[in-house]
Structure formats: structure tokens, C-alpha cells
Design a protein around this motif. Structure first.
Motif, PDB file in Angstrom:
ATOM      1  N   ASN A 113     -15.432 -21.610   9.354  1.00  0.00           N
ATOM      2  CA  ASN A 113     -14.984 -21.289   7.988  1.00  0.00           C
ATOM      3  C   ASN A 113     -13.462 -21.237   7.895  1.00  0.00           C
ATOM      4  OD1 ASN A 113     -17.690 -21.068   7.236  1.00  0.00           O
ATOM      5  ND2 ASN A 113     -17.722 -18.848   7.567  1.00  0.00           N
ATOM      6  N   VAL A 114     -12.856 -22.370   8.161  1.00  0.00           N
ATOM      7  CA  VAL A 114     -11.393 -22.485   8.066  1.00  0.00           C
ATOM      8  C   VAL A 114     -11.014 -22.692   6.596  1.00  0.00           C
ATOM      9  CG1 VAL A 114      -9.358 -23.728   8.865  1.00  0.00           C
ATOM     10  CG2 VAL A 114     -11.340 -23.474  10.371  1.00  0.00           C
ATOM     11  N   SER A 115     -10.002 -21.995   6.140  1.00  0.00           N
ATOM     12  CA  SER A 115      -9.543 -22.108   4.749  1.00  0.00           C
ATOM     13  C   SER A 115      -8.023 -22.093   4.704  1.00  0.00           C
ATOM     14  CB  SER A 115     -10.100 -20.970   3.892  1.00  0.00           C
ATOM     15  OG  SER A 115      -9.658 -19.715   4.377  1.00  0.00           O
ATOM     16  N   LEU A 116      -7.491 -22.662   3.620  1.00  0.00           N
ATOM     17  CA  LEU A 116      -6.043 -22.727   3.409  1.00  0.00           C
ATOM     18  C   LEU A 116      -5.713 -22.089   2.070  1.00  0.00           C
ATOM     19  CD1 LEU A 116      -3.265 -23.777   4.399  1.00  0.00           C
ATOM     20  CD2 LEU A 116      -3.723 -25.871   3.108  1.00  0.00           C
ATOM     21  N   CYS A 135      -3.206 -20.569   6.936  1.00  0.00           N
ATOM     22  CA  CYS A 135      -4.456 -21.105   7.482  1.00  0.00           C
ATOM     23  C   CYS A 135      -5.228 -19.947   8.121  1.00  0.00           C
ATOM     24  CB  CYS A 135      -4.168 -22.197   8.512  1.00  0.00           C
ATOM     25  SG  CYS A 135      -5.626 -23.108   9.048  1.00  0.00           S
ATOM     26  N   MET A 136      -6.499 -19.779   7.726  1.00  0.00           N
ATOM     27  CA  MET A 136      -7.296 -18.648   8.188  1.00  0.00           C
ATOM     28  C   MET A 136      -8.664 -19.130   8.664  1.00  0.00           C
ATOM     29  SD  MET A 136      -6.478 -15.840   5.198  1.00  0.00           S
ATOM     30  CE  MET A 136      -7.181 -16.928   3.970  1.00  0.00           C
ATOM     31  N   VAL A 137      -9.231 -18.350   9.614  1.00  0.00           N
ATOM     32  CA  VAL A 137     -10.589 -18.603  10.090  1.00  0.00           C
ATOM     33  C   VAL A 137     -11.391 -17.324   9.897  1.00  0.00           C
ATOM     34  CG1 VAL A 137      -9.875 -20.367  11.732  1.00  0.00           C
ATOM     35  CG2 VAL A 137      -9.996 -17.977  12.466  1.00  0.00           C
ATOM     36  N   ALA A 138     -12.679 -17.487   9.544  1.00  0.00           N
ATOM     37  CA  ALA A 138     -13.533 -16.316   9.366  1.00  0.00           C
ATOM     38  C   ALA A 138     -13.941 -15.721  10.707  1.00  0.00           C
ATOM     39  CB  ALA A 138     -14.772 -16.687   8.551  1.00  0.00           C
ATOM     40  N   THR A 179       5.217 -32.064  -3.903  1.00  0.00           N
ATOM     41  CA  THR A 179       3.976 -32.089  -4.691  1.00  0.00           C
ATOM     42  C   THR A 179       2.972 -33.018  -4.014  1.00  0.00           C
ATOM     43  OG1 THR A 179       5.129 -31.612  -6.760  1.00  0.00           O
ATOM     44  CG2 THR A 179       2.960 -32.658  -6.925  1.00  0.00           C
ATOM     45  N   ASP A 180       1.872 -32.463  -3.510  1.00  0.00           N
ATOM     46  CA  ASP A 180       0.885 -33.262  -2.777  1.00  0.00           C
ATOM     47  C   ASP A 180      -0.336 -32.382  -2.486  1.00  0.00           C
ATOM     48  OD1 ASP A 180      -0.321 -35.373  -1.358  1.00  0.00           O
ATOM     49  OD2 ASP A 180       1.606 -35.977  -0.501  1.00  0.00           O
ATOM     50  N   LYS A 181      -1.246 -32.937  -1.688  1.00  0.00           N
ATOM     51  CA  LYS A 181      -2.423 -32.191  -1.223  1.00  0.00           C
ATOM     52  C   LYS A 181      -2.213 -31.815   0.248  1.00  0.00           C
ATOM     53  CE  LYS A 181      -5.686 -34.349  -4.416  1.00  0.00           C
ATOM     54  NZ  LYS A 181      -5.894 -33.123  -5.204  1.00  0.00           N
ATOM     55  N   TYR A 182      -2.657 -30.611   0.610  1.00  0.00           N
ATOM     56  CA  TYR A 182      -2.459 -30.084   1.964  1.00  0.00           C
ATOM     57  C   TYR A 182      -3.802 -29.586   2.512  1.00  0.00           C
ATOM     58  CZ  TYR A 182       2.551 -30.098   0.865  1.00  0.00           C
ATOM     59  OH  TYR A 182       3.823 -30.467   0.515  1.00  0.00           O
ATOM     60  N   GLU A 196     -10.542 -27.300   3.447  1.00  0.00           N
ATOM     61  CA  GLU A 196     -10.578 -28.197   2.295  1.00  0.00           C
ATOM     62  C   GLU A 196      -9.159 -28.501   1.820  1.00  0.00           C
ATOM     63  OE1 GLU A 196     -12.964 -26.467  -0.719  1.00  0.00           O
ATOM     64  OE2 GLU A 196     -14.861 -26.747   0.369  1.00  0.00           O
ATOM     65  N   LEU A 197      -9.029 -29.575   1.006  1.00  0.00           N
ATOM     66  CA  LEU A 197      -7.725 -29.952   0.462  1.00  0.00           C
ATOM     67  C   LEU A 197      -7.294 -28.961  -0.619  1.00  0.00           C
ATOM     68  CD1 LEU A 197      -8.177 -33.812   0.131  1.00  0.00           C
ATOM     69  CD2 LEU A 197      -6.659 -32.640   1.722  1.00  0.00           C
ATOM     70  N   VAL A 198      -6.021 -28.644  -0.610  1.00  0.00           N
ATOM     71  CA  VAL A 198      -5.429 -27.742  -1.603  1.00  0.00           C
ATOM     72  C   VAL A 198      -4.262 -28.464  -2.253  1.00  0.00           C
ATOM     73  CG1 VAL A 198      -4.210 -25.570  -1.983  1.00  0.00           C
ATOM     74  CG2 VAL A 198      -6.138 -25.654  -0.390  1.00  0.00           C
ATOM     75  N   SER A 199      -4.253 -28.496  -3.582  1.00  0.00           N
ATOM     76  CA  SER A 199      -3.181 -29.173  -4.322  1.00  0.00           C
ATOM     77  C   SER A 199      -2.006 -28.226  -4.530  1.00  0.00           C
ATOM     78  CB  SER A 199      -3.692 -29.669  -5.679  1.00  0.00           C
ATOM     79  OG  SER A 199      -4.699 -30.649  -5.511  1.00  0.00           O
ATOM     80  N   VAL A 200      -0.831 -28.765  -4.301  1.00  0.00           N
ATOM     81  CA  VAL A 200       0.411 -28.027  -4.526  1.00  0.00           C
ATOM     82  C   VAL A 200       1.229 -28.808  -5.550  1.00  0.00           C
ATOM     83  CG1 VAL A 200       2.585 -27.224  -3.541  1.00  0.00           C
ATOM     84  CG2 VAL A 200       0.453 -26.950  -2.263  1.00  0.00           C
ATOM     85  N   THR A 201       1.621 -28.124  -6.635  1.00  0.00           N
ATOM     86  CA  THR A 201       2.396 -28.751  -7.704  1.00  0.00           C
ATOM     87  C   THR A 201       3.739 -28.050  -7.804  1.00  0.00           C
ATOM     88  OG1 THR A 201       0.371 -29.296  -8.918  1.00  0.00           O
ATOM     89  CG2 THR A 201       2.443 -29.352 -10.145  1.00  0.00           C
ATOM     90  N   VAL A 202       4.792 -28.835  -7.662  1.00  0.00           N
ATOM     91  CA  VAL A 202       6.148 -28.305  -7.824  1.00  0.00           C
ATOM     92  C   VAL A 202       6.517 -28.470  -9.290  1.00  0.00           C
ATOM     93  CG1 VAL A 202       8.549 -28.494  -7.124  1.00  0.00           C
ATOM     94  CG2 VAL A 202       6.726 -28.890  -5.452  1.00  0.00           C
ATOM     95  N   ARG A 203       6.662 -27.361 -10.005  1.00  0.00           N
ATOM     96  CA  ARG A 203       6.949 -27.390 -11.435  1.00  0.00           C
ATOM     97  C   ARG A 203       8.448 -27.423 -11.664  1.00  0.00           C
ATOM     98  NH1 ARG A 203       3.971 -24.223 -15.646  1.00  0.00           N
ATOM     99  NH2 ARG A 203       4.493 -26.198 -16.662  1.00  0.00           N
ATOM    100  N   ILE A 204       8.843 -28.296 -12.610  1.00  0.00           N
ATOM    101  CA  ILE A 204      10.260 -28.512 -12.904  1.00  0.00           C
ATOM    102  C   ILE A 204      10.545 -27.997 -14.309  1.00  0.00           C
ATOM    103  CG2 ILE A 204      12.078 -30.246 -13.091  1.00  0.00           C
ATOM    104  CD1 ILE A 204      10.359 -32.034 -11.308  1.00  0.00           C
ATOM    105  N   PRO A 205      11.550 -27.149 -14.490  1.00  0.00           N
ATOM    106  CA  PRO A 205      11.900 -26.695 -15.850  1.00  0.00           C
ATOM    107  C   PRO A 205      12.336 -27.873 -16.717  1.00  0.00           C
ATOM    108  CG  PRO A 205      12.941 -25.319 -14.164  1.00  0.00           C
ATOM    109  CD  PRO A 205      12.382 -26.504 -13.460  1.00  0.00           C
ATOM    110  N   VAL A 206      12.152 -27.720 -18.026  1.00  0.00           N
ATOM    111  CA  VAL A 206      12.524 -28.790 -18.942  1.00  0.00           C
ATOM    112  C   VAL A 206      14.040 -28.901 -19.040  1.00  0.00           C
ATOM    113  CG1 VAL A 206      10.410 -28.654 -20.298  1.00  0.00           C
ATOM    114  CG2 VAL A 206      12.355 -27.220 -20.910  1.00  0.00           C
ATOM    115  N   SER A 207      14.492 -30.117 -19.234  1.00  0.00           N
ATOM    116  CA  SER A 207      15.906 -30.343 -19.509  1.00  0.00           C
ATOM    117  C   SER A 207      16.160 -30.197 -21.008  1.00  0.00           C
ATOM    118  CB  SER A 207      16.325 -31.731 -19.039  1.00  0.00           C
ATOM    119  OG  SER A 207      15.555 -32.725 -19.692  1.00  0.00           O
TER     120      SER A 207
END
Length: 435
Positions: A113-116, A135-138, A179-182, A196-207
């Protein structure tokens, strides 16, 4: 050297008597405790003092060496603690008794039971902030090797080996390219187990957004429909756009996939002025520069607006003056008190003199008095309704010039009724006619 001395102390010939070593539990698990007990089944013939006990593993003396306790507690054991164990008994006369060897195998629990997980939670992180991948294991015992990967191709980012159920990898300041999947993997000797895959989104402030006004032609005129286009060149979606005219909100629109948004406006003469827009994606709002718009009024509309403005101005100024003058004149007339008719005598109706075309005989009329009251002094006011009926001629007479003029009346006859207001006083009568 100490180990050699302790082995020499146990070196004298040992008598194999009924001495037995037991381990509890017999199949220990990594991370658990084990209790070793040296049990004397047949007491020694020489009881010349207290007995001493010593425990061994693979020819190595276990701490603390010789002691008076027949038990030894091992708080935590690992897979490398597996081996051959035995114990020895020694009397005051240095007579040593050794137990048979016992094989103890420490069991390792495979990881499962590995999780991210991400910090901040949800995988939403602002550009320049810190990102932690945990990263953790049960379950799992022993030394666990943790590995972190980026993208579907599995670019290895970091590898750590430690005796714990969790490990952390950090990116101090994230960039747009992060910004990618890890995912991560954990292994303690039984093969890697993946998360499992985890999505990471780098948010950019508006110009700062840019506002453009597009119309059917220049200059803009009343009735034209113009498009207000607001767009921020940078910023993570969704982006909420607001449109303003003289700092008053006109409307709003959302761009769920990024880009800009539009707002259509039908122009009136009041829409001249400065326009601006605002972009906001939850990381801070940005306001555009003000864009002026001059709405041109056509010449005909301008004349109508000017005439209506002048008329309204004249009515607003002269209306109260005319009303005041009329009331003043009426008051002066009513203020004269002539001598004549006795107070309270009702006036007689004055028959009107009228001529009608196409009437062989005089028209029949009827006068009705209503609301006759003595208002002031000798003055009596009467409200008179004149009801007139026209009798059509039996034979149409020849047309005359007067009849031609009368025939231009769209009704063909004169109004059927006439309202008269009489203000009668001696010796003169004031008559106001309302038709």
C-alpha cells in the motif's frame, strides 16, 4: 579484546547437562522484541553459590555478558539479527554448562500500500513556492528504499534508504516546468511496490490584462454594438474577467480554459467615458489601463435632444410664472364686488347663439346646471353642460362654400356637447368655455 576475554571465561570444558534455550516468539518479526530464556532442567550437583548466565549468537557474546538473570530481553530485532543462539551456565567453581544451539530467523514484512501525497494538499502550488512529495507505506519492515519519479516515462528524481514507513522529497521553489504527474516506489528486499500517479499543477498569477474596444466603425455612434475584449497574457485558468464603465460594473465573464473574454455593449449617448477590465484567478486580481470611448450623437438626434432640452428648460422656468400670473389675475377679478342682484339669487342660463349647416330647423339643445353655489358675496358660479343634437335634412340642399369648409371636418358634425363654466355677477358675467 573484551570479546576474547569473555570467550576465554567460557572456554573451560563444559558439561552438557539438561540446559535449554528458548526464544519468545519463536518466529519474531522485524521491529518486534524477543525474549531469550536459559532454562535449567536438571540442577547441577555442586550448589556452591549462585549461578551466572551468558547468551551467545554466532559465537558472539550478547550484551551484557555474564549475569545472574536467566533471561535476556532484545527490544528490537531485524533481519540481520537472524542466526544461531545458545546460552551457558556457570557455577562459582567455574563449572560451565552449555545449552544446545537454537536457530532464530527474524521475519521481514514486505512493503505494501504505497501512496504519494503532496504538500500543499491537492497538488496546487503557486509558482516559486515549496513543494513536498511524501512517499508512504502502510506496512513494511527493515530498511526501505524510497524512489521518486516524474512523468509517464519515469524520470528518477531522488532515492533514499531509511528504516521508516515514510520519506520526503522536496522542491524548494517550483517552476512552470514542474507541472506534471509524479509517483514513487518503495522496496525492502521483496521487490518495488509503486504508488498511483499524482498530478501537480503550478499555478501562475494573472498578468495585467489588456482591454480593446472593437466597433463597426469609427467614430462610435449611438446604436452601435461594440465588443469589449479583455485578455491576460499569463495566468492559470480559470480566469474571471470583470468589465467597468467609470468604475461601475457592466458585467463579468469566465475563461475556463484560459485566454480572454468579451462583453458586448449597445451604445447610447450616456456610454461615453473611460472603460477598464479586471482579471482574477484566485491568486490576486489585476486591473487594466483605462480606455476612453467617445460616442457620437447623429445630427438629427442632436437636434431632437437640443429641442427637447430647451422645451423642458422653458417649461421648468416659465410654467410656474405663467400659473402664478393666471392665479393673480383671477384673484383680482374675483376681488371686485359690484352691486346688483340680491345675494344668493341663482343666475339664468344664457342661451347660446349657434348656426349649423344643413339644418332646416334650429337644433334642439338642453342646458343643465350643476353645483351652483354662492362662492363669494353676490357671486354665483354655475357649471353648465350644453347637449346639442343635429337633425339631418330630408332633402340635401345644394352645397355652398360654407358647406365645403364644414365638410373638411372629419366628423361631419360639430362636437355633440360643450362644457361651459359661468362666473356670473351683477352687472357683468364672466364665461369660461371648455370644449
Amino acid at each position: 579484546m573484551l570479546l576474547g576475554l569473555m570467550l576465554m571465561m567460557c572456554a573451560p570444558p563444559c558439561e552438557l547437562t539438561a540446559l535449554l534455550l528458548t526464544a519468545t516468539p519463536s518466529r519474531p518479526v522485524e521491529g518486534g522484541s524477543v525474549t531469550l530464556a536459559c532454562n535449567v532442567l536438571v540442577p547441577s550437583r555442586r550448589l556452591d553459590g549462585p549461578l551466572q548466565f551468558c547468551f551467545f549468537r554466532d559465537s558472539r557474546v550478547l550484551w551484557p555478558g555474564w549475569s545472574s538473570s536467566p533471561e535476556l530481553q532484545l527490544p528490537k530485532v531485524w533481519r540481520e539479527d537472524s542466526g544461531s543462539y545458545w546460552c551457558e551456565e556457570k557455577t562459582m567453581a567455574a563449572r560451565v554448562t552449555r545449552s544446545p544451539r537454537v536457530q532464530i530467523q527474524v521475519q521481514r514484512v514486505p512493503v505494501c500500500n504505497v501512496s504519494l501525497e503532496t504538500q500543499p494538499p491537492g497538488g496546487q502550488v503557486q509558482k516559486g513556492e515549496r513543494l513536498a512529495l511524501i512517499c508512504m507505506v502502510a506496512r513494511g519492515t527493515g530498511d526501505i528504499t524510497f524512489l521518486w519519479y516524474k512523468g509517464a516515462l519515469g524520470l528518477n528524481l531522488e532515492t533514499k534508504t531509511q528504516r521508516s514507513l515514510a520519506a520526503k522529497f522536496e522542491i524548494p521553489a517550483v517552476r512552470d516546468s514542474d507541472t506534471d504527474k509524479y509517483y514513487c516506489a518503495a522496496d525492502n528486499g521483496y521487490g518495488p511496490s509503486l504508488s498511483e500517479l499524482v498530478s501537480v499543477t503550478v499555478r501562475i498569477p494573472v498578468s495585467r490584462p489588456v482591454l480593446t474596444i472593437r466597433g463597426p466603425g469609427a467614430p462610435a455612434e449611438v446604436g452601435d454594438v461594440v465588443e469589449l475584449r479583455c485578455e491576460a497574457q499569463r495566468g492559470s485558468p480559470p480566469i474571471l474577467y470583470r468589465f467597468y464603465h467609470k468604475n461601475v460594473t457592466l458585467g463579468r465573464s469566465s475563461a475556463h480554459a484560459g485566454g480572454g473574454a468579451s462583453f458586448n455593449l449597445s451604445l447610447t449617448a450616456e456610454h461615453s467615458g473611460n472603460y477598464s477590465c479586471e482579471a482574477d484567478n484566485g491568486l490576486g486580481a489585476q486591473r487594466s489601463k483605462a480606455v476612453p470611448l467617445n460616442v457620437t450623437v447623429p445630427t438629427e438626434d442632436r437636434k431632437e435632444l437640443l429641442a427637447s432640452g430647451i422645451l423642458e428648460g422653458m417649461l421648468g422656468v416659465l410654467g410656474p410664472v405663467i400659473l402664478a400670473l393666471f392665479c393673480c389675475g383671477l384673484r383680482k377679478r374675483l376681488g371686485r364686488r359690484p352691486s346688483g342682484n340680491p345675494r344668493g339669487s341663482p343666475p339664468s342660463p344664457v342661451p347660446p347663439a349657434s348656426s349649423y349647416v344643413n339644418s332646416p330647423a334650429p337644433l334642439q339643445g338642453q342646458s343643465v346646471y350643476e353645483n351652483a353655489n354662492v362662492v363669494r358675496g353676490d357671486e354665483v358660479y354655475s357649471l353648465v353642460y350644453h347637449t346639442q343634437q343635429e337633425w339631418p335634412p330630408a332633402v340635401p340642399p345644394p352645397r355652398t362654400r360654407v358647406e365645403d369648409q364644414v365638410s373638411q371636418n372629419p366628423h361631419g358634425i360639430f362636437p355633440p356637447a360643450r362644457l361651459s363654466f359661468f362666473c356670473r355677477r351683477a352687472p357683468q358675467t364672466l364665461k369660461l368655455m371648455a370644449t
